[in-house]
Design a protein around this motif. Structure first.
Motif, PDB file in Angstrom:
ATOM      1  N   GLU A  11       0.836  -1.213   0.000  1.00  0.00           N
ATOM      2  CA  GLU A  11       0.000   0.000   0.000  1.00  0.00           C
ATOM      3  C   GLU A  11       0.867   1.257   0.000  1.00  0.00           C
ATOM      4  N   ARG A  12       1.905   1.264   0.813  1.00  0.00           N
ATOM      5  CA  ARG A  12       2.824   2.417   0.853  1.00  0.00           C
ATOM      6  C   ARG A  12       3.535   2.603  -0.479  1.00  0.00           C
ATOM      7  N   LYS A  37       2.370   1.740  -3.427  1.00  0.00           N
ATOM      8  CA  LYS A  37       1.380   2.259  -4.366  1.00  0.00           C
ATOM      9  C   LYS A  37       1.211   3.771  -4.196  1.00  0.00           C
ATOM     10  N   LYS A  38       1.163   4.226  -2.938  1.00  0.00           N
ATOM     11  CA  LYS A  38       1.034   5.652  -2.661  1.00  0.00           C
ATOM     12  C   LYS A  38       2.240   6.427  -3.193  1.00  0.00           C
ATOM     13  N   LEU A  39       3.433   5.893  -2.958  1.00  0.00           N
ATOM     14  CA  LEU A  39       4.646   6.550  -3.453  1.00  0.00           C
ATOM     15  C   LEU A  39       4.679   6.587  -4.990  1.00  0.00           C
ATOM     16  N   SER A  70       2.102   6.582  -7.031  1.00  0.00           N
ATOM     17  CA  SER A  70       1.067   7.437  -7.616  1.00  0.00           C
ATOM     18  C   SER A  70       1.352   8.927  -7.401  1.00  0.00           C
TER      19      SER A  70
END
Length: 176
Positions: A168-169, A171-173, A175
């Motif tokens: 999840e982290r 993916k955030k980085l 995007s």
């Protein structure tokens, strides 16, 4: 036996690979993990290493111990939990073993190629109990010598505690 006696091990330098990671060998990583495991168990008297390998960051001793799996006949062990532990320790699930750091399951049989071993082992379960453990030949897939126990050390130095949170982290980085 070496000139310095028993208990002398070489801590190899980390092998950096910048392309073709899926085909890179983890031989040096497995060797380093074996030395770290033996050192944590008090089996090492002397570690021979370069300044670079001595100064590198690696897996903490408590995580290394936590991710090491010991099995022996008669031991109760849930096969699904064992598979989860192998995955968490960096092992790759395959249909048939080819090399170190892999495992395969067929019904109540678990084949594991420990990262610190020269031969794989076949662990046969009877329900939730380890029935037998034996080494086997990768080419013929036939059992060879029975063993009293097996210690399965991690196959990777980097072992995230929570892979879902890590994904999840990332993916955030990615995007932005």
């Amino acid at each position: 036996r070496t000139f310095l006696g028993d208990g002398v091990f070489l801590l190899p330098i980390r092998d950096f690979v910048f392309s073709g990671v899926e085909t890179s060998s983890r031989e040096f990583e497995h060797a380093a993990l074996e030395v770290l495991h033996k050192a944590s168990c008090g089996e090492v008297r002397v570690v021979v290493c370069t300044l670079e390998s001595a100064a590198r960051l690696t897996v903490p001793k408590d995580i290394l111990a936590q991710r090491t799996i010991r099995l022996e006949p008669g031991q109760k062990s849930d096969l699904e939990q064992l598979i989860s532990r192998l995955s968490a320790a960096g092992y790759t699930r395959v249909a048939e073993l080819e090399g170190r750091g892999q495992f395969a399951r067929r019904g109540g049989i678990l084949d594991v190629y420990p990262a610190s071993s020269t031969l794989p082992v076949r662990v046969e379960f009877w329900g939730d109990e380890v029935d037998t453990i034996a080494q086997f030949d990768v080419l013929t897939q036939r059992r060879t010598d029975p063993v009293d126990s097996v210690e399965i050390t991690p196959a990777r130095e980097i072992m995230p505690e929570n892979t879902a949170l890590l994904a999840e982290r990332m993916k955030k980085l990615a995007s932005g």
